[in-house]
Scaffold this motif. Structure first.
Motif, short mmCIF file in Angstrom:
data_model
loop_
_atom_site.label_atom_id
_atom_site.label_comp_id
_atom_site.label_asym_id
_atom_site.label_seq_id
_atom_site.Cartn_x
_atom_site.Cartn_y
_atom_site.Cartn_z
N ALA A 19 0.82 -1.21 0.00
CA ALA A 19 0.00 0.00 0.00
C ALA A 19 0.86 1.26 0.00
O ALA A 19 0.52 2.26 0.63
N SER A 20 1.99 1.19 -0.74
CA SER A 20 2.91 2.33 -0.78
C SER A 20 2.86 3.08 -2.11
O SER A 20 3.75 3.87 -2.43
N VAL A 44 1.35 10.74 5.20
CA VAL A 44 2.00 9.57 4.59
C VAL A 44 2.87 8.87 5.60
O VAL A 44 3.66 9.52 6.31
N ASN A 72 5.88 3.68 4.05
CA ASN A 72 5.36 3.70 2.68
C ASN A 72 6.15 4.64 1.80
O ASN A 72 6.41 4.36 0.63
N GLU A 98 8.22 3.45 -1.63
CA GLU A 98 7.98 4.06 -2.94
C GLU A 98 9.21 4.79 -3.46
O GLU A 98 9.58 4.67 -4.63
N ASP A 134 -3.01 1.68 -2.70
CA ASP A 134 -3.42 2.72 -1.76
C ASP A 134 -4.93 2.66 -1.63
O ASP A 134 -5.63 2.33 -2.60
N GLU A 135 -5.43 2.97 -0.44
CA GLU A 135 -6.87 2.90 -0.23
C GLU A 135 -7.64 3.91 -1.08
O GLU A 135 -8.84 3.77 -1.30
#
Length: 328
Positions: free
Chosen positions: A51-52, A75, A79, A83, A211-212
């Protein structure tokens, strides 16, 4: 710049590998490019499953005010590090691509076919980096994310073709297998690419969006997963048919070994795929599945290039000592 061929120093040999290349060294760089492009494909999947995907919420900067990670209230530091680390790997991939290009350009005798293939690497890597910026700026739109993976697959194909062509001459293609066997091999590569596209659709429909906030394809996950599995059965069937055809036609051993390796990777990939489905798609198995899909693609490319060969150009055939003396 001239470096002694007798210099055993590691740095000198490293520089000579692309500044005064041999067939062996240019193939080594091309194979290194296959590896790093495959590696960044897998680490890109790592960004997604952790989820990054928006760990660096802007591009080309990591944050609106900095090119490198800095504390950001919205952030997670982890994460952001994941990234940003994947972004840094792009420079390694680019460095290897430039080394391939230099080796092709400085190869003697000059081979235009290798130079053309080598150009695809720095151009493709820069295009891929720019597309990565589009992925971030579109908030991980599933189409842009999927294309990001497929562009990497195209780069891997270009790297593999450079590796294969560097080991051949520039003469006409030599038929080392039956025409229909080669056609079957080409159909197999096309089917594998369709399988990759189907896998991208499944990935961008199911969990692990990166990512959500990321959107997903509005498709039924079970339906697209079954379609992906059906295409995989077609690929395995074509591979088995190719193996059988190569056996009954007594094809050269490298071609049979390449097809057998592809068949083995496909079976392992199938085990991973079904296991991740029944275990509700855990992140680790997603990473292994992406690695497996990349290996299937490379193995399919290896099969295709093993079904033909090229000799030297007629004008490039060396003269006998007597002819050479006459020319002098």
């Amino acid at each position: 710049m001239k470096l002694s061929t007798d210099n055993p120093h590691l740095v000198a040999r490293f520089i000579r590998s692309f500044w005064a290349p041999t067939t062996r060294s240019i193939r080594g760089w091309a194979l290194a490019s296959v590896v790093v492009n495959a590696g960044i494909t897998v680490t890109g999947a790592g960004v997604r499953v952790t989820a990054s995907g928006l760990g660096c919420p802007t591009w080309p900067r990591c944050t609106p005010d900095s090119f490198i990670p800095v504390a950001h209230p919205e952030v997670s530091p982890l994460n952001m590090a994941v990234e940003f680390g994947n972004r840094l790997l792009t420079f390694l991939v680019l460095a290897v691509g430039i080394a391939c290009w230099l080796a092709a350009v400085r190869m003697r005798p000059r081979r235009v076919s290798l130079i053309r293939l080598a150009w695809l690497q720095p151009i493709g890597i820069i295009a891929q980096a720019l597309w990565g910026g589009l992925v971030v700026n579109t908030m991980l739109n599933p189409f842009t994310v999927g294309m990001h993976y497929l562009i990497s697959s195209g780069l891997i194909a270009a790297c593999w073709m450079l590796y294969a062509r560097a080991g051949e001459g520039d003469g006409p293609v030599r038929k080392i297998t039956h025409r229909d066997v080669r056609r079957l091999g080409h159909a197999l590569v096309a089917a594998v690419f369709v399988l990759l596209v189907a896998g991208v659709v499944v990935t961008n429909t199911g969990p692990h969006s990166g990512d959500e906030m990321a959107s997903r394809f509005d498709l039924d996950i079970e339906t697209v997963a079954r379609l992906h599995a059906d295409i995989a059965y077609v690929v395995v069937g074509l591979t088995f048919a190719l193996l059988f055809a190569l056996h009954v036609t007594n094809a050269p051993r490298p071609a049979r070994r390449a097809a057998l390796a592809l068949f083995g990777v496909e079976l392992l990939q199938g085990v991973i795929g079904y296991t991740q489905w029944f275990l509700a798609v855990p992140a680790l198995l997603v990473l292994l599945h992406v690695l497996g899909s990349t290996l299937v693609w490379i193995a399919a490319l290896r099969v295709a290039t093993s079904l033909r060969s090229r000799g030297p150009e007629p004008s490039a055939v060396p003269h006998s000592p007597a002819e050479a003396a006459a020319v002098v």
